[in-house]
Structure formats: structure tokens, C-alpha cells
Motif scaffolding. Sequence first.
Motif, PDB file in Angstrom:
ATOM      1  N   HIS A 152     -40.395  -4.939 -35.046  1.00 35.98           N
ATOM      2  CA  HIS A 152     -41.552  -4.762 -35.926  1.00 35.98           C
ATOM      3  C   HIS A 152     -41.191  -4.229 -37.310  1.00 35.98           C
ATOM      4  N   TYR A 153     -39.908  -4.107 -37.590  1.00 39.53           N
ATOM      5  CA  TYR A 153     -39.465  -3.541 -38.871  1.00 39.53           C
ATOM      6  C   TYR A 153     -39.559  -4.600 -39.964  1.00 39.53           C
ATOM      7  N   LYS A 154     -40.101  -4.215 -41.103  1.00 42.57           N
ATOM      8  CA  LYS A 154     -40.260  -5.135 -42.229  1.00 42.57           C
ATOM      9  C   LYS A 154     -39.359  -4.716 -43.388  1.00 42.57           C
ATOM     10  N   MET A 155     -38.901  -5.719 -44.119  1.00 44.68           N
ATOM     11  CA  MET A 155     -38.067  -5.485 -45.288  1.00 44.68           C
ATOM     12  C   MET A 155     -38.904  -4.774 -46.354  1.00 44.68           C
ATOM     13  N   PRO A 156     -38.420  -3.643 -46.875  1.00 46.07           N
ATOM     14  CA  PRO A 156     -39.219  -2.862 -47.820  1.00 46.07           C
ATOM     15  C   PRO A 156     -39.073  -3.273 -49.286  1.00 46.07           C
ATOM     16  N   PHE A 157     -38.194  -4.231 -49.597  1.00 43.47           N
ATOM     17  CA  PHE A 157     -37.965  -4.564 -51.006  1.00 43.47           C
ATOM     18  C   PHE A 157     -37.483  -6.001 -51.146  1.00 43.47           C
ATOM     19  N   GLY A 158     -37.427  -6.462 -52.383  1.00 41.52           N
ATOM     20  CA  GLY A 158     -36.770  -7.713 -52.725  1.00 41.52           C
ATOM     21  C   GLY A 158     -37.526  -8.973 -52.377  1.00 41.52           C
ATOM     22  N   LYS A 159     -36.793 -10.047 -52.360  1.00 41.55           N
ATOM     23  CA  LYS A 159     -37.325 -11.388 -52.130  1.00 41.55           C
ATOM     24  C   LYS A 159     -38.093 -11.495 -50.817  1.00 41.55           C
ATOM     25  N   TYR A 160     -37.661 -10.776 -49.809  1.00 44.55           N
ATOM     26  CA  TYR A 160     -38.274 -10.856 -48.480  1.00 44.55           C
ATOM     27  C   TYR A 160     -39.129  -9.633 -48.147  1.00 44.55           C
ATOM     28  N   LYS A 161     -39.597  -8.948 -49.167  1.00 44.26           N
ATOM     29  CA  LYS A 161     -40.432  -7.754 -48.967  1.00 44.26           C
ATOM     30  C   LYS A 161     -41.609  -8.074 -48.037  1.00 44.26           C
ATOM     31  N   ASP A 162     -41.861  -7.154 -47.105  1.00 44.93           N
ATOM     32  CA  ASP A 162     -42.960  -7.220 -46.134  1.00 44.93           C
ATOM     33  C   ASP A 162     -42.787  -8.303 -45.065  1.00 44.93           C
ATOM     34  N   GLN A 163     -41.618  -8.911 -44.971  1.00 43.43           N
ATOM     35  CA  GLN A 163     -41.357  -9.848 -43.886  1.00 43.43           C
ATOM     36  C   GLN A 163     -40.581  -9.130 -42.786  1.00 43.43           C
ATOM     37  N   TYR A 164     -40.857  -9.519 -41.542  1.00 44.17           N
ATOM     38  CA  TYR A 164     -40.101  -8.955 -40.431  1.00 44.17           C
ATOM     39  C   TYR A 164     -38.629  -9.316 -40.595  1.00 44.17           C
ATOM     40  N   LEU A 165     -37.760  -8.399 -40.235  1.00 46.37           N
ATOM     41  CA  LEU A 165     -36.326  -8.655 -40.352  1.00 46.37           C
ATOM     42  C   LEU A 165     -35.909  -9.914 -39.602  1.00 46.37           C
ATOM     43  N   VAL A 166     -36.530 -10.190 -38.479  1.00 46.03           N
ATOM     44  CA  VAL A 166     -36.177 -11.373 -37.698  1.00 46.03           C
ATOM     45  C   VAL A 166     -36.530 -12.661 -38.434  1.00 46.03           C
TER      46      VAL A 166
END
Length: 76
Positions: A13-27
Motif C-alpha cells: 500500500h506504499y505510494k511514491m511520495p515524489f517525482g514522475k510517479y508521485k502517488d502511485q503504488y510502488l508495485v
Amino acid sequence: MELDGLVLIELAHYKMPFGKYKDQYLVDIPEAYYVWFQQKGFPEGKLGNMMRQMFDIKINGLEPMIRTIQRDFRRS
């Protein structure tokens, strides 16, 4: 790499906090992004650890396990 159930739930459930993929799940982030970080260096701290773990999961073909965890174990 040894992961327990609670860590896997958090990772799923962890989401990227920055950059191009901000707010997307790491998976959901492409493997190539992790390869780039592997070469350049992962961030320090929790995010870097989560990204390293997700990279290992992706290169070992275990993404379906993370998607199952996302579906079956909602984060409270």
C-alpha cells in the motif's frame, strides 16, 4: 530479504511520495525506474528500503503476490 506479513501489507500500500510517479503504488511503477535507482542509488531511509524490497519483488516475478495483498488486506 526476509519480509513479514505486516511489512508486506505496508509495502503493498506504499505510494511514491515524489517525482514522475508521485502517488502511485510502488508495485505500479515500472521496473526500469527501479533499475535506474539501483544504478544511481536508492534514497535513504524508509522509502529507499521499500523501493529496494519492491525491486527485489519485481525482478523475482512476485508482483501478483503484492496485488493479492492489496486486494485482500486493506490498510486501516
